[in-house]
Write an enzyme that holds these catalytic residues in place. Structure first.
Site, PDB file in Angstrom:
ATOM      1  N   TYR A  12      64.895  12.945 -38.778  1.00  0.00           N
ATOM      2  CA  TYR A  12      63.740  12.028 -38.920  1.00  0.00           C
ATOM      3  C   TYR A  12      62.422  12.680 -38.521  1.00  0.00           C
ATOM      4  O   TYR A  12      62.388  13.805 -38.090  1.00  0.00           O
ATOM      5  CB  TYR A  12      63.981  10.677 -38.251  1.00  0.00           C
ATOM      6  N   GLU A  13      61.368  11.951 -38.760  1.00  0.00           N
ATOM      7  CA  GLU A  13      60.000  12.459 -38.513  1.00  0.00           C
ATOM      8  C   GLU A  13      59.737  13.729 -39.329  1.00  0.00           C
ATOM      9  O   GLU A  13      59.070  14.648 -38.885  1.00  0.00           O
ATOM     10  CB  GLU A  13      59.813  12.707 -37.007  1.00  0.00           C
ATOM     11  N   GLY A  14      60.261  13.721 -40.577  1.00  0.00           N
ATOM     12  CA  GLY A  14      60.202  14.914 -41.426  1.00  0.00           C
ATOM     13  C   GLY A  14      61.383  15.802 -41.123  1.00  0.00           C
ATOM     14  O   GLY A  14      61.469  16.349 -40.030  1.00  0.00           O
TER      15      GLY A  14
ATOM     16  N   GLN B 105      59.729  20.527 -42.230  1.00  0.00           N
ATOM     17  CA  GLN B 105      58.899  21.231 -41.246  1.00  0.00           C
ATOM     18  C   GLN B 105      58.734  22.700 -41.645  1.00  0.00           C
ATOM     19  O   GLN B 105      57.642  23.267 -41.536  1.00  0.00           O
ATOM     20  CB  GLN B 105      59.546  21.172 -39.848  1.00  0.00           C
TER      21      GLN B 105
END
Lengths: 564, 564
Positions: B434-436, B441
């Site tokens: 999650y969060e990319g 990234q």
């Protein structure tokens, strides 16, 4: 997503890469078998995996096993599937034909095992332990005991368990305390408690034959005072019918990260009646008989789960539309993104390399157990001893990495239970731990096999590969394999020579060394597959050599840092 | 096993390694703070983690969240812990003092976050999302909106959620379909469905302020047609009291591999009333404001769980007796076996290296958000942009590896739920997704940051390190850092120059490149710590340089194979 049995890929190994019928051609036990039979069996195994085992895999994980008052109930559908498994003869593949087994080669069995682990790892474990018990009795029991127990174990009518671990004795079995006192009738009375007993209790078979490690009253301390006993759940009458319930009872089951449909039991023995198998105090030595086979099987768990994860990730990557591809397509299927290609290719590098090693090692085990050519048996014993810790540890380390990558391909959907990708990770994780942790495998490789044989096992390994390499055409990949083999020889020689002065060093480098040898072995096998595939595997082989094999560089430097 | 807050190790970074008060000394916002205050806050945070959060961590995992008729109930004890969290002021650490925040530096906050993630990752996520919503409103809302919502978000009386993902729009938010139609009163009516919404519904706060991405009627297709809306669970009256229930309702919660006490919700919006935040169609740009902070926080999850796993594994390795040590002791504690030492040292290499990078990056974020020195802000912006994807992805990849190793130290006991080691693995796994995702990234680092800036970001990064290296004494490790930095520069230059002709290459190498840069960065930070520790960290630093840093060799070769 339905499992697709990779029968073609498997037959490619059986036929084109290893020419199994030729390879095992000199062994009388296998003379009736041919490639058509192998193919037919693999087809049937694939159908069984897809039709019977996979449908109860996720429901088995969700439901888990139930425990109440010493009784373990397996999840819905398991009992029926087990019945079908027994009827299909799937328990008896490699077992002794004199007791109802099919006597097929291990090199074929590893492929069947892979399919079953892919489809339902928890389910497989029950049969895997029965197989272990069978092998032990085949090797060490007297004829009367064999007659009494083997036919029902081999058919799967009865199942088996291996009772080794105690709360304070895990990797170090020498510490175990379970006691066996002789009775007047030649049996023994066993007292003690075992933990982590896979299939120690369940509701799928009529009887469970436990093989228990315990100490006789006069036993020396440590690992050389351990004996092996057969302890049935129900005593077996002379006519083969079941008698009274024995004093071995399940006290509880573990709540685990995964393999939730496999019962992991605490087994309490209170005046349990058992019979000595093999000589007194030689229980651990007896265990070694089956250890290579069991360790290979557990390794295959890593490949089976890795393959299942790959199939799902590959399908998802072809269907899920997300992001812009470099050719401008938007939204493009995930597979068009280079990073996703890298992930899928990495998974295949491990799965296909591992599968090849499994068949290769299986064929040595077949020679070791069945050949009458003494020289061949000698080589096969060494090769099995050398390759087994590599297979067990690397298949499962790579399998865990593979399942984790497969989950990553699914993004957030990989983390929720619904898609099943996270179950593969949880189910795979145990394979790095049980049947000897992967650290123990690495110590076995470096301590016992490499240093213990003063490099002889390694030399046999290198000779076997070098002899085969002569038949392969020159190529960049072949040069790379040759260079890596020569580096391996040099590195290993240094490890052996330094080990006397640096007693802590072998442990410090063991895991890195095992991974290093595994990657070099995979390189040889990828080369072999590439040649056999006549161009059709070039891209995938190239990926392995370009993107995966370079891990050896870091491993080598890491090892060398402890040598100088 | 009780969590031991590593306050001394943290103060070592704050005081000796980064001289935080000096480093942030030129920033007026931080002028009231000193090391004693930082120390006192860390001590209190440690007590809160140990006394309030850890005791409900495993029970929270076992119980999970409950869903019924749109209502989510958190596990036993969570509501009370959340109340204590609000009363302790833990939600307001870095928030704007004008609205009740404490305005403390992020470089300190990362350490507090680490402790809380160590003790109870699921619990932390609720506050983490509230923090994200707070930062967004601080940066983009008008004054009236700030007055209305910020004080209660900053105190934690209300919580926040970020509603981004839709079933068909995950990594690719440009595909999202949720619609916002203007109402006559300046508000918007929002229709759509979001998935994977952390803290989207729960029973711990009086109100939940959702920040929702949606499309206005005239929005262009793709990512440039997305706007940001504030959608409260309960409408807020002008006097600040809660009004009627808004049309945003939880439809179900996910059943996940881990973070089971964190509610992951499907949020359905049916005529939900929302207010535009920031300019129309600029929703994604607004998101970028908070992205670096949120990504760093999620990275810290990896370190927090890695640290917790390390503490438990280290204690276990000192207590558990098993096997014979090379000095003859038998049974010896696990810690005396070299392979176990390798495992524990590897864990520490990642945890301590990552913690240092977290503080270092936090200090750049502090400069970027608070400094009035424009040149310093420019550098800090670049450093934050460069280091954030590295921190998010590498902390969590290494955290997963670390938690897996910690579980391995426990052997079979690591696989059963009772000891808690497997929960860390499951809880950590999501942080790579999650969060990319970590793949995203890596693409951000290679595509946007490295190639996108034509190497300028990398040059800033190298200059910052090189300037600092001048103050460090000559040593073998320093030479190694310098050599790796120079190799990094050379490799990166080649990547940039080849990227035009090889459009697929950046994706193919992205993850390897990110890991490569991370290891080189850790090397610099380990050197810095080793110098600051004046001999006390030499062994551990040595381990990193000898056994972990060599991974760069394989990564570099793997990358280069796609360049030539």
């Amino acid at each position: 997503m339905q499992y697709q049995a990779p029968v073609d890929d498997m037959m490619f190994l059986v036929r084109d890469v290893f020419s199994l019928t030729k390879r095992l051609g000199h062994i009388a036990d296998f003379s009736d078998f041919d490639e058509d039979l192998y193919h037919a069996i693999l087809e049937e195994a694939g159908k069984f995996a897809t039709g019977v085992l996979q449908p109860i895999n996720r429901s088995g994980d969700e439901e888990g096993c139930h425990f109440e008052d010493g009784v373990v109930t397996t999840p819905k559908g398991f009992k029926e599937a087990y019945q079908a498994y027994v009827e299909g003869g799937w328990q008896s593949i490699t077992a002794d034909p004199n007791y109802g087994g099919q006597g097929l080669p291990k090199a074929l069995h590893v492929l069947i095992e892979e399919m079953f682990y892919s489809a339902n790892t928890s389910f497989c474990l029950y049969g895997s332990l029965t197989g272990g018990a069978t092998q032990l009795l085949q090797a060490h029991a007297d004829d009367a005991t064999k007659e009494k127990y083997l036919p029902n174990l081999i058919s799967g009518k009865w199942s088996g368990s291996m009772c080794l671990t105690e709360a304070h004795a895990g990797s170090d079995l020498g510490l175990l305390k379970t006691k066996a006192e002789p009775n007047d009738d030649g049996s023994y009375s066993i007292e003690g408690s075992k933990i982590f007993i896979t299939g120690g209790e369940h509701d799928m078979s009529e009887n469970i034959i436990h093989l228990v490690l315990a100490r006789l009253p006069d036993a020396p301390a440590g690992p050389k005072g351990i004996s092996l006993f057969l302890v049935p759940k129900f005593l077996v009458n002379d006519d083969g019918s079941l008698g009274e319930r024995n004093g071995i009872v399940c006290g509880s089951i573990e709540h685990k990260m995964g393999i939730k449909a496999s019962s992991t039991c605490v087994m309490n023995m209170d005046n349990a009646k058992g019979w000595l198998i093999g000589p007194p105090h030689r229980g651990l030595a007896c265990m070694f008989t089956m250890m290579n086979l069991e360790r290979l099987s557990i390794g295959i768990q890593g490949i089976g789960l890795g393959e299942m994860s790959y199939q799902q990730a590959n399908t998802y990557a072809n269907e899920r539309l997300q992001g812009k591809a470099t050719d401008g397509e938007a939204p493009a299927p995930l597979i068009k993104h280079g990073d996703v290609q890298r992930m899928l290719n990495t998974m295949e590098s491990f799965n296909k390399g591992g599968r090849a090693l499994g068949v290769w090692l299986g064929s040595y085990l077949d020679v070791a157990f069945h050949s009458e050519d003494k020289e061949a048996v000698k080589v096969a014993d060494v090769m099995s001893a050398w390759l087994t810790p590599i297979a067990k540890a690397y298949f499962t380390d790579a399998g865990y990495e593979t399942c984790t990558i497969g989950q990553q391909v699914f993004g957030g959907h990989g983390y929720v239970r619904e898609w099943g990708m996270e179950q593969h990770v949880r189910d795979c994780r145990i394979a790095q731990i049980y049947e000897g942790t992967n650290g123990i495998q690495a110590l076995d490789l470096v301590g016992r096999k490499l240093i213990g044989s003063k490099g002889e096992f390694l030399d046999t390994f290198l000779s076997e590969i070098n002899a085969d390499l002569e038949s392969l055409p020159a190529s960049d990949h072949k040069d790379k394999v040759i260079r890596h083999l020569s580096e391996l020889k040099e590195l290993s020689t240094t490890i052996i020579s330094k080990s006397a002065d640096k007693p802590d060093m072998p442990q410090l480098i063991a895991c890195d060394y095992l991974h290093y040898v595994a990657l070099v072995t995979y390189a040889y096998l990828w080369l072999k597959m590439e040649v056999a595939a006549k161009g059709e595997l070039d891209d995938k082989s190239d990926f392995f050599f370009k993107r995966v094999l370079p891990r050896t560089l870091g491993l080598k430097a890491s090892i060398e840092s402890e040598l100088y």
